[in-house]
Design an enzyme around this catalytic site. Structure first.
Site, short mmCIF file in Angstrom:
data_model
loop_
_atom_site.label_atom_id
_atom_site.label_comp_id
_atom_site.label_asym_id
_atom_site.label_seq_id
_atom_site.Cartn_x
_atom_site.Cartn_y
_atom_site.Cartn_z
CE LYS A 1 -2.51 -1.12 3.61
NZ LYS A 1 -3.53 -1.05 4.67
CG ASP B 1 -4.42 -8.64 -9.69
OD1 ASP B 1 -3.92 -7.59 -9.25
OD2 ASP B 1 -5.11 -9.40 -9.00
#
Length: 402
Positions: free
Chosen positions: A96, A168
Site C-alpha cells: 500500500k 491484475d
C-alpha cells in the site's frame, strides 16, 4: 529440486528479486522467469504468499523461482534484502503506497547497495497523491472500479468486473514492460530507476478507447452487455448449439452479412451505399439488422457459421469452453500446454511459455518450491557464511524450509 538455473531465454543474464503476493507483481516476475531471468521470491515468515492457498494456480504462477522466507522489515531482513539486490537488475515490491519507505527501506538505501538497480513499486494508487487514497487497500476489482473500466462493462442495469483478475494481469504486463524499459536505460547509463506503478493508472490506459470521446466531446456510451457499444454485428450471439463471437467490419464483409441474413436489398441504397465499411448502431436500419442477425444465428450451428463467415473474411469464432480449447488441433500443434511434476511429485498440467522466441526460447526448469525452500541456498549464493546463517535462524526473522 534443482537449485542452479540452466542457461536459456532472452533474459538469461537478468536477475530479479521481488516481494509481493497474489497476482500482479508476482506474475510479472513469473513471466520474466519463464523468459530466463533468475528470480528470487521473497515470502514472509508466517504463512508466505497467499497464492499458496490456491490448489493448482500456484503451480503455474510460481514455477522457475526460488523461495526465501524473511521478515523483510526486521534488521536481519533488511540486511539480507540489501545483499540480494546488490547484484540484481530488478527489484519489485507491491504494498500500500510508500510502505517500504515508511518502514525504512528507501530507494536511496537500495541504490547505495546497487546504483544500477531498477526498482518497481507496485500499489493500487501510487506512492504519492491524496494520502487517504494512496494508503487504501487495493485489489484488481477495486482499482478497476476506480479507473472506470468496470463501468464500461456489463449491461445498462449492472456493471461487471473484467474477470478473471484481468486488472491484475494487465498490470503484470505493464510491470514487465516498464521494468525492462528501465533496465535498458540503466544498462546504457549505469544509473538505476524507480518506477511508481499505480495499478489504477494501468487500467485508465486500458480503458481509454471510449474515454477519449468523453474527454473531448462528452460522449458517453452505454454499457453494451454482450454487444458492441456503437456498431452492429459485433459481439457475442446465440446460435442453435451455443455462442459465437462476431466482428463484422469492412465493405465485402458487410455486403455478405446483409445478403446472408436476408437484407441484401439494403446494400447499395442511400442508407447503406456500396462503400459502407461500418454498420453503425445509430444507422437507419440498425435495429432491423440486429434482429435479423439474431433470428438467422438462432437457426444455425456455431461451427457452420464460423466456417462460412471465416471463408468470407469475417472474423467469427465459436465461444470456446475449456474442453473446447483442449480439443483444438491448432492449440495442440503449437504446444500451448505442458506437463511437469510439482515439489510433491504430483503431475501438473499448465500453460507453456509465451510468446515463442525462435532463437532464445523460454523454458520450464523447476516447479514451485515450498515456503522458504531456498532460503539457505540463496543466502549462501549471496555470500553469507554459516555463522551469518545461524544468526539469522536464531533471530526468528528468517525461515528455513529445507
Amino acid at each position: 529440486m534443482e537449485t542452479t538455473k540452466p542457461s536459456f531465454g532472452p533474459l538469461d543474464d537478468v536477475k530479479v528479486v521481488y516481494s509481493a503476493v497474489e497476482i500482479a507483481a508476482p506474475t510479472a516476475a513469473e513471466i520474466m522467469a519463464e523468459w530466463g531471468a533468475d528470480v528470487t521470491w521473497i515470502e514472509n515468515t508466517w504463512t508466505g504468499d497467499s497464492m499458496r492457498d490456491t490448489t493448482w494456480t500456484k503451480e503455474m504462477e510460481r514455477r522457475n523461482q526460488r523461495s526465501i522466507s524473511i521478515n523483510t522489515f526486521s534488521d536481519e531482513g533488511k540486511e539480507i534484502l540489501l545483499r540480494l539486490v546488490g547484484d540484481a537488475d530488478i527489484f519489485i515490491e507491491a504494498s500500500k503506497g510508500p510502505t517500504f519507505a515508511r518502514k525504512g527501506i528507501t530507494d536511496d538505501m537500495l541504490w547505495e547497495a546497487n546504483p544500477k538497480l531498477v526498482i518497481v513499486h507496485v500499489s493500487g494508487f501510487g506512492q504519492w497523491g491524496d494520502p487517504e487514497r494512496v494508503n487504501s487497500a487495493a485489489y484488481d476489482l477495486t482499482v478497476a472500479a476506480y479507473a472506470g473500466i468496470i463501468a464500461q462493462n456489463g449491461t445498462p442495469e449492472q456493471p461487471t468486473n473484467i474477470a478473471p483478475y484481468s486488472g491484475d494481469y494487465f498490470n503484470s504486463l505493464m510491470i514487465v514492460s516498464s521494468a525492462l524499459a528501465a533496465l535498458h536505460k540503466a544498462k546504457a547509463t549505469g544509473r538505476g530507476e524507480s518506477i511508481d506503478l499505480a495499478m489504477y493508472e494501468t487500467l485508465l490506459r486500458v480503458g481509454t478507447y471510449y474515454m477519449m470521446d468523453y474527454l473531448n466531446e462528452g460522449t458517453l456510451y452505454p454499457r453494451p452487455g454482450a454487444r458492441h457499444q456503437n456498431l452492429c454485428a459485433i459481439g457475442e450471439y446465440k446460435c442453435k448449439d451455443g455462442y459465437i463471437g462476431l466482428c463484422v467490419y469492412g465493405v465485402p464483409q458487410n455486403k455478405y452479412l446483409l445478403e446472408t441474413i436476408g437484407l441484401g436489398d439494403l446494400w447499395g441504397t442511400e442508407d447503406y451505399p456500396e462503400d459502407t465499411s461500418a454498420l453503425w448502431l445509430d444507422g437507419p436500419k440498425a435495429q432491423l439488422i440486429e434482429r435479423k442477425l439474431e433470428e438467422y444465428l438462432a437457426t444455425q450451428n456455431k461451427a457452420d457459421v464460423q466456417r462460412d463467415f471465416t471463408a468470407h473474411r469475417i472474423a467469427a469464432q465459436a465461444v470456446n469452453e475449456f474442453a473446447d480449447i483442449l480439443a483444438e488441433d491448432h492449440v495442440d500443434k503449437r504446444e500451448c500446454f505442458i506437463e511437469w511434476e510439482n515439489a510433491d511429485g504430483r503431475k501438473v498440467r499448465g500453460l507453456n511459455t509465451f510468446p515463442k522466441f525462435s532463437r532464445n526460447p523460454g523454458a520450464f526448469w523447476r516447479p514451485t518450491p515450498p515456503l522458504g525452500y531456498d532460503t539457505r541456498d540463496v543466502l549462501r549464493r549471496a555470500g553469507f557464511d554459516d555463522e551469518d546463517i545461524e544468526r539469522f535462524e536464531a533471530s526468528g526473522n528468517v525461515r528455513f524450509g529445507d
